[in-house]
Design a protein around this motif. Structure first.
Motif, PDB file in Angstrom:
ATOM      1  N   LEU A  42       0.865  -1.175   0.000  1.00  0.00           N
ATOM      2  CA  LEU A  42       0.000   0.000   0.000  1.00  0.00           C
ATOM      3  C   LEU A  42       0.900   1.223   0.000  1.00  0.00           C
ATOM      4  O   LEU A  42       1.833   1.297   0.801  1.00  0.00           O
ATOM      5  CB  LEU A  42      -0.898   0.011   1.243  1.00  0.00           C
ATOM      6  CG  LEU A  42      -1.835  -1.182   1.440  1.00  0.00           C
ATOM      7  CD1 LEU A  42      -2.601  -1.032   2.748  1.00  0.00           C
ATOM      8  CD2 LEU A  42      -2.790  -1.335   0.274  1.00  0.00           C
ATOM      9  N   VAL A  43       0.629   2.166  -0.881  1.00  0.00           N
ATOM     10  CA  VAL A  43       1.468   3.355  -0.951  1.00  0.00           C
ATOM     11  C   VAL A  43       0.573   4.586  -1.046  1.00  0.00           C
ATOM     12  O   VAL A  43      -0.403   4.605  -1.806  1.00  0.00           O
ATOM     13  CB  VAL A  43       2.464   3.274  -2.137  1.00  0.00           C
ATOM     14  CG1 VAL A  43       1.754   3.074  -3.465  1.00  0.00           C
ATOM     15  CG2 VAL A  43       3.368   4.498  -2.173  1.00  0.00           C
ATOM     16  N   VAL A 100      -3.385   4.447  -1.923  1.00  0.00           N
ATOM     17  CA  VAL A 100      -4.432   4.896  -0.999  1.00  0.00           C
ATOM     18  C   VAL A 100      -4.349   6.416  -0.858  1.00  0.00           C
ATOM     19  O   VAL A 100      -3.285   7.016  -1.038  1.00  0.00           O
ATOM     20  CB  VAL A 100      -4.316   4.226   0.389  1.00  0.00           C
ATOM     21  CG1 VAL A 100      -4.566   2.731   0.291  1.00  0.00           C
ATOM     22  CG2 VAL A 100      -2.946   4.499   1.017  1.00  0.00           C
ATOM     23  N   ASP A 101      -5.476   7.013  -0.521  1.00  0.00           N
ATOM     24  CA  ASP A 101      -5.537   8.474  -0.416  1.00  0.00           C
ATOM     25  C   ASP A 101      -5.209   8.994   0.970  1.00  0.00           C
ATOM     26  O   ASP A 101      -5.007  10.203   1.140  1.00  0.00           O
ATOM     27  CB  ASP A 101      -6.928   8.970  -0.822  1.00  0.00           C
ATOM     28  CG  ASP A 101      -7.182   8.791  -2.310  1.00  0.00           C
ATOM     29  OD1 ASP A 101      -6.248   9.035  -3.096  1.00  0.00           O
ATOM     30  OD2 ASP A 101      -8.297   8.385  -2.668  1.00  0.00           O
ATOM     31  N   GLU A 109      -7.415   5.217   5.210  1.00  0.00           N
ATOM     32  CA  GLU A 109      -7.771   4.232   4.188  1.00  0.00           C
ATOM     33  C   GLU A 109      -6.841   3.027   4.244  1.00  0.00           C
ATOM     34  O   GLU A 109      -7.270   1.872   4.097  1.00  0.00           O
ATOM     35  CB  GLU A 109      -7.731   4.859   2.795  1.00  0.00           C
ATOM     36  CG  GLU A 109      -8.180   3.905   1.696  1.00  0.00           C
ATOM     37  CD  GLU A 109      -8.055   4.485   0.303  1.00  0.00           C
ATOM     38  OE1 GLU A 109      -8.153   3.709  -0.683  1.00  0.00           O
ATOM     39  OE2 GLU A 109      -7.852   5.709   0.181  1.00  0.00           O
ATOM     40  N   ALA A 110      -5.555   3.265   4.484  1.00  0.00           N
ATOM     41  CA  ALA A 110      -4.595   2.159   4.577  1.00  0.00           C
ATOM     42  C   ALA A 110      -4.926   1.241   5.744  1.00  0.00           C
ATOM     43  O   ALA A 110      -4.941   0.009   5.609  1.00  0.00           O
ATOM     44  CB  ALA A 110      -3.179   2.709   4.726  1.00  0.00           C
ATOM     45  N   VAL A 111      -5.203   1.821   6.906  1.00  0.00           N
ATOM     46  CA  VAL A 111      -5.522   1.019   8.089  1.00  0.00           C
ATOM     47  C   VAL A 111      -6.799   0.218   7.864  1.00  0.00           C
ATOM     48  O   VAL A 111      -6.874  -0.981   8.188  1.00  0.00           O
ATOM     49  CB  VAL A 111      -5.652   1.925   9.327  1.00  0.00           C
ATOM     50  CG1 VAL A 111      -6.231   1.144  10.508  1.00  0.00           C
ATOM     51  CG2 VAL A 111      -4.294   2.513   9.703  1.00  0.00           C
ATOM     52  N   ARG A 131      -4.158   0.769  16.018  1.00  0.00           N
ATOM     53  CA  ARG A 131      -5.376   0.480  15.267  1.00  0.00           C
ATOM     54  C   ARG A 131      -5.310  -0.771  14.393  1.00  0.00           C
ATOM     55  O   ARG A 131      -6.360  -1.336  14.048  1.00  0.00           O
ATOM     56  CB  ARG A 131      -5.730   1.682  14.384  1.00  0.00           C
ATOM     57  CG  ARG A 131      -6.150   2.915  15.182  1.00  0.00           C
ATOM     58  CD  ARG A 131      -6.334   4.128  14.301  1.00  0.00           C
ATOM     59  NE  ARG A 131      -7.308   3.871  13.223  1.00  0.00           N
ATOM     60  CZ  ARG A 131      -7.524   4.702  12.210  1.00  0.00           C
ATOM     61  NH1 ARG A 131      -6.831   5.830  12.125  1.00  0.00           N
ATOM     62  NH2 ARG A 131      -8.416   4.413  11.285  1.00  0.00           N
ATOM     63  N   VAL A 132      -4.118  -1.200  14.010  1.00  0.00           N
ATOM     64  CA  VAL A 132      -4.019  -2.377  13.143  1.00  0.00           C
ATOM     65  C   VAL A 132      -4.125  -3.646  13.989  1.00  0.00           C
ATOM     66  O   VAL A 132      -3.406  -3.821  14.972  1.00  0.00           O
ATOM     67  CB  VAL A 132      -2.705  -2.366  12.335  1.00  0.00           C
ATOM     68  CG1 VAL A 132      -2.482  -3.700  11.648  1.00  0.00           C
ATOM     69  CG2 VAL A 132      -2.751  -1.245  11.312  1.00  0.00           C
TER      70      VAL A 132
END
Length: 416
Positions: free
Chosen positions: A262-263, A323-324, A328-330, A358-359
């Motif tokens: 994810l970037v 991802v924006d 969004e990534a999490v 959070r992950v």
């Protein structure tokens, strides 16, 4: 009586001996096992060569062949790992939370073995020795059921280890191997709850799911590894590229290898220009979303499908998604991850701490490769597997995770 039931009955008998064996005797047996595996190395390698030839003839992909392959150096490493287990503290018999109640009862909690552990795993002959050694040190008898691809290697390893057990003065049935690798035997093993205390599947998602859904023996899920590397907008991009290459390419067939990148959109073009040349060294196939596909180009990238966001490739394949935002990534990781190992690359302290909080995974990293999720790297010696569930253990399962507890109560005639 089936052969598997007879084997399970012998395991239960051996358990009554092993659970009361002292640390000295268990360490002696482990020393004999390490020495025997080293001394009879050629025997194990010859058996492995037969497995390798059969696997190559059947067309197994190269990354899976790497999991199956034994070398003199790998066997030396396995023996060294067993010697490290000898040096670790024995968890059995340790008492904690000892207290005296108002009525005079003295109550403590003592570590005890789980009992008889069955392990179903795929084509990784090193697991045969690692699992047996960890079970032995923690006072557990093990019944091993490996994949058909490694049957000759596993038979040789168990034969060598059982000879070592006999030499040390412990029952050979402390370690046994299911000789029949059919699905029918695996199904029978899943329902021997009269004899087996815990069943641990170790392998791909399909194997683990089938065992968890069908077993009447309590199951500890291990090994499903859809792991992510998230490159934050505040990342050191050179560091991120190096971490990604290691997490994907150092050994793509293992469960702690990265499967999805994810970037953040703000750094996607700059990062991918740094990372792709490193991934090119291993000819990694890149399955990309629309933005990443446009950045990398049709000559190098493949358009991702929805299934790619949930795939454990165990190969030189990487899903790539832009991802924006951090949120969004999490959210993506918590939706598509398997609870194994997740990484953020960032120089932003707040983002790093929020990621850790959070992950939802067994191991969460800031600026380090997911490849470190390993019993040896975590200081546990070897590990029986990486538990991706929350009960009764999570993360690398070392000696303590292979124990349960009992309460011991000392009285002086108290009645209630």
């Amino acid at each position: 009586m089936s052969e598997l039931v007879r084997q399970a009955e012998e395991a239960v008998k051996a358990s009554s001996v092993l659970m009361t064996a002292g640390t000295v005797l268990k360490n002696k047996a482990l020393y004999e096992i390490a020495a025997a595996l080293s001394e009879r190395k050629s025997e194990w390698l010859e058996a492995n060569e037969a497995d390798m030839k059969a696997a190559e003839a059947s067309g197994i992909k190269s990354s899976m062949l790497d999991r199956l392959r034994l070398t003199p150096e790998r066997i030396d490493g396995i023996a060294e790992g067993i010697m490290k287990i000898i040096s670790l503290p024995d968890p059995i018999g340790v008492v904690d939370k000892m207290s005296t109640r108002p009525n005079g009862l003295i109550i403590g909690r003592r570590r005890v073995p789980l009992g008889v552990i069955a392990i179903i795993y795929e084509a990784r002959p090193n697991v045969t020795a690692d699992a047996a050694a960890l079970c032995l040190k923690s006072g557990n008898v093990c019944i091993l059921r490996g994949g058909k691809e490694a049957i000759n290697s596993n038979r040789a390893a168990v034969r060598i280890m059982r000879d070592a057990l006999k030499k040390a003065g412990l029952p050979e049935a402390c370690i046994s191997l299911v000789q029949d690798t059919s699905h029918e035997t695996a199904d029978e093993l899943m329902h021997l709850n009269r004899y087996i205390d815990v069943l641990i599947p170790r392998g791909g998602a399909g194997l683990i799911r089938r065992v968890a859904e069908n077993s009447s023996v309590p199951v500890i899920r291990t090994g499903e590894g859809v792991c992510h590397i998230y490159i934050d907008e505040a990342a050191d991009l050179d560091m991120g590229a190096a971490i990604l290459e290691n997490a994907k390419c150092s050994r793509p067939s293992v469960c702690n290898a990265a499967e999805c990148l994810l970037v953040h959109r703000a750094v996607a073009e700059s990062f991918l220009k740094k990372a792709v040349p490193l991934l090119d060294r291993s000819n990694v196939e890149l399955r990309c979303d629309k933005t990443a596909y446009e950045i990398i180009g049709a000559e190098r990238a493949v358009k991702a499908e929805e299934v790619d966001w949930d795939s454990e490739y165990n190969d030189y394949i990487l899903a790539v998604k832009t991802v924006d935002s951090f949120d969004e990534a999490v959210e993506f990781i918590n939706e598509h991850g398997t609870g194994h190992s997740e990484c953020i690359v960032t120089e932003n302290y707040s983002a790093a701490q929020s990621f850790l909080d959070r992950v939802d995974a067994a191991a969460v990293y800031v600026n380090a490769s997911t490849r470190f999720t390993d019993g040896g790297e975590f200081g546990l010696g070897a590990e029986i597997g990486i538990s991706t569930q929350k009960l009764h253990a999570r993360g690398p399962m070392g000696l303590e995770e292979l124990t349960s507890c009992k309460y011991v109560v000392y009285g002086s005639g108290q009645i209630r």
